[in-house]
Motif scaffolding. Structure first.
Motif, PDB file in Angstrom:
ATOM      1  N   ASN A   5      53.076 -20.081  91.750  1.00 15.70           N
ATOM      2  CA  ASN A   5      51.995 -18.766  91.892  1.00 15.70           C
ATOM      3  C   ASN A   5      52.359 -17.741  92.733  1.00 15.70           C
ATOM      4  O   ASN A   5      52.227 -16.791  92.500  1.00 15.70           O
ATOM      5  CB  ASN A   5      51.006 -20.070  92.913  1.00 15.70           C
ATOM      6  CG  ASN A   5      49.448 -18.524  92.916  1.00 15.70           C
ATOM      7  OD1 ASN A   5      49.481 -17.552  91.667  1.00 15.70           O
ATOM      8  ND2 ASN A   5      48.149 -18.816  93.617  1.00 15.70           N
ATOM      9  N   GLU A  27      52.747 -13.067  91.846  1.00 17.70           N
ATOM     10  CA  GLU A  27      52.541 -13.017  91.945  1.00 17.70           C
ATOM     11  C   GLU A  27      53.075 -11.324  92.693  1.00 17.70           C
ATOM     12  O   GLU A  27      52.964 -10.042  93.164  1.00 17.70           O
ATOM     13  CB  GLU A  27      51.747 -12.913  93.067  1.00 17.70           C
ATOM     14  CG  GLU A  27      50.274 -13.562  93.362  1.00 17.70           C
ATOM     15  CD  GLU A  27      49.651 -14.326  94.058  1.00 17.70           C
ATOM     16  OE1 GLU A  27      49.738 -13.862  96.031  1.00 17.70           O
ATOM     17  OE2 GLU A  27      48.534 -15.401  93.773  1.00 17.70           O
ATOM     18  N   ARG A  28      54.639 -11.762  93.017  1.00 13.23           N
ATOM     19  CA  ARG A  28      55.432 -10.568  93.493  1.00 13.23           C
ATOM     20  C   ARG A  28      56.211  -9.985  92.407  1.00 13.23           C
ATOM     21  O   ARG A  28      56.626  -9.129  92.417  1.00 13.23           O
ATOM     22  CB  ARG A  28      55.885 -11.305  94.791  1.00 13.23           C
ATOM     23  CG  ARG A  28      55.964 -11.142  95.737  1.00 13.23           C
ATOM     24  CD  ARG A  28      56.799 -12.191  96.544  1.00 13.23           C
ATOM     25  NE  ARG A  28      57.653 -13.179  96.828  1.00 13.23           N
ATOM     26  CZ  ARG A  28      57.397 -14.476  96.830  1.00 13.23           C
ATOM     27  NH1 ARG A  28      56.417 -14.691  96.856  1.00 13.23           N
ATOM     28  NH2 ARG A  28      58.405 -14.870  96.416  1.00 13.23           N
TER      29      ARG A  28
END
Length: 92
Positions: A26, A30-31
């Protein structure tokens, strides 16, 4: 690379980008999402330019760069993509 595979790649590249992000943990996903979006968009842009360059503008009204594959034969489901330009649609 054959021009027939270009429409398939135009569909597959964004799907592969999403699949890669879905497989990442996760926080990493996101990055990585913004850079993956830019990379996939750039790849699709280059593929679209290649498709435009390979398109035969003198042969309008018929499908070009066509791929037609039986996907689920029992249900007669096919994966069929291609490019067609009908100039008369733009002249109306």
């Amino acid at each position: 690379m054959s021009a027939d595979v270009l429409p398939v790649l135009l569909v597959a590249v964004p799907l592969l980008g999403v699949a890669v992000l879905a497989l990442l943990p996760n926080g990493v996903a996101e990055r990585a999402a913004p850079s993956m979006a830019v990379a996939c968009s750039a790849a699709v842009f280059v593929l679209a330019l290649s498709a435009a360059a390979a398109f035969d503008r003198d042969t309008t009204g018929r499908m070009q760069m066509e791929t037609d594959v039986r996907w689920i034969p029992v249900l007669d489901v096919r994966f069929h993509v291609g490019v067609e330009l009908r100039i008369e649609r733009f002249l109306e």
